[in-house]
Design an enzyme around this catalytic site. Structure first.
Site, mmCIF file in Angstrom:
data_model
loop_
_atom_site.group_PDB
_atom_site.id
_atom_site.type_symbol
_atom_site.label_atom_id
_atom_site.label_comp_id
_atom_site.label_asym_id
_atom_site.label_seq_id
_atom_site.Cartn_x
_atom_site.Cartn_y
_atom_site.Cartn_z
ATOM 1 N N ALA A 166 2.275 -8.572 7.930
ATOM 2 C CA ALA A 166 2.683 -9.725 8.756
ATOM 3 C C ALA A 166 4.172 -9.749 9.040
ATOM 4 O O ALA A 166 5.011 -9.542 8.169
ATOM 5 C CB ALA A 166 2.267 -11.064 8.143
ATOM 6 N N LYS A 177 -9.494 -7.760 2.869
ATOM 7 C CA LYS A 177 -8.124 -8.264 3.005
ATOM 8 C C LYS A 177 -8.249 -9.763 2.798
ATOM 9 O O LYS A 177 -8.745 -10.486 3.658
ATOM 10 C CB LYS A 177 -7.555 -7.949 4.392
ATOM 11 C CG LYS A 177 -6.186 -8.584 4.577
ATOM 12 C CD LYS A 177 -5.619 -8.390 5.963
ATOM 13 C CE LYS A 177 -4.643 -9.517 6.259
ATOM 14 N NZ LYS A 177 -3.932 -9.349 7.505
#
Lengths: 66, 258
Positions: free
Chosen positions: B187, B100
């Site tokens: 997020a 990631k």
């Protein structure tokens, strides 16, 4: 001889290999990555790489994170 | 294009479309139960100095690596060079080719530095990594990341840990129409409806950490998120009704007493 390990000064015996250092620290080779100065040391080289005075060693693993 | 029953990228297939982080839980046992409740198959981890104090517990003692796929992140990296080095270290820890990729541009917002992110993506793709870049909701950037070989694109819904939800659903929709690779919102998810909204838009998955770990009851929230992602996905596949300005009656006028 003196090395830097994870940001702190450490005394190790002359001729200590990466593998020996991990053993001394009680760390499993399969769960870490080792960086010596700016180089990443591959696992199959742990027994061959001998630490030198003044080496900066970073031992990393997976920790909590998002 | 997005009708598959599995989340697919980097030659792997996953049932769960919820990816969960391992950070910021009250303790490791709660984290373990929350991961279980979430149904996640992929969990994110960070690459950090090993704790030389052997009396401390270790994260990996609480994660069954046979059950979960580990997705290491490059959190805390502010340059391509740093992120590339951390990616290589992550691969060396030995449990994953996936990364990631985070290259942060600003400390307060934790928004990505897209210029450095693109640079790092190109290098890491060449080195054989399966790159999942954390980016913003710019479709132009998403396209560039795809062209650079990213295995998915991960636009933020809102700043990391902000819990503000999907702030720009229209851009996310445009990204979904712009790229072929999976789109995973990463997020900003604060509660279940945020996750459901992301999936209703047509996203392939959602990645979250604080939304679960920071909840008063992380285990219960993890279960709620699992349901939200499933519900949102199902609603998307079921094909919702259009939005209209005026009413259309659900009951016919026929058969009423005259």
């Amino acid at each position: 001889m003196e090395i830097r390990l994870n940001g702190k000064v450490r005394e190790v015996a002359d001729g200590t290999t990466v593998r020996r250092l991990l053993d001394e620290l009680g760390l499993h080779p399969l769960r870490v990555a080792v960086q010596r100065n700016l180089d990443i040391i591959k696992r199959d080289r742990y027994e061959a790489v001998v630490l030198q005075p003044g080496d900066t060693i970073e031992i990393l693993t997976f920790m909590a994170g998002g | 294009m997005r009708d598959g029953t599995r989340l697919k990228f980097g030659g792997r297939e996953f049932h769960s479309r919820l990816i969960v982080g391992t950070g910021k839980y009250p303790d490791y046992p709660i984290m373990q139960r929350a991961l279980e409740a979430s149904g996640a198959e992929i969990v994110t981890v960070a690459v950090r100095r090993v704790n030389l104090d052997r009396t401390q517990e270790s994260l990996l003692d609480y994660i069954d690596t046979k059950k979960y796929t580990l997705l290491p992140n490059t959190a805390g990296c502010y340059t391509a060079e740093e992120a590339i080095q951390y990616s290589r270290l992550a691969r060396e820890v030995g449990m994953s080719e996936m990364i990631k990729l985070e290259v942060i541009g600003d400390q307060r917002t934790l928004f990505p530095d897209n210029e450095e992110l693109l640079k790092a993506t190109k290098v890491l793709v060449k080195e054989g990594f399966i790159v999942l870049p954390y980016t913003n909701d710019d479709p132009v950037m998403a396209k560039k990341l795809e062209e650079a070989g990213a295995a998915a694109v991960m636009p933020l819904g809102a700043p990391i840990g902000s819990g503000l939800g999907i702030r720009n659903p229209h851009n996310i929709l445009i990204i979904l129409q712009t790229v072929q690779v999976p789109v995973i919102v990463d997020a900003g998810v604060g509660t279940a409806s945020d996750a459901a909204i992301a999936m209703e838009l047509g996203c392939d998955g959602v990645l979250m950490n604080t939304g679960i770990a920071g909840a008063k009851d992380p285990v219960m929230m993890a279960e709620a998120m699992r349901k939200a992602v499933e519900a949102g996905r199902q609603a998307y596949l079921a094909g919702r009704i259009p939005k209209k300005l005026y009413a259309t009656a659900s009951t016919t006028m026929e058969g009423m007493i005259e």
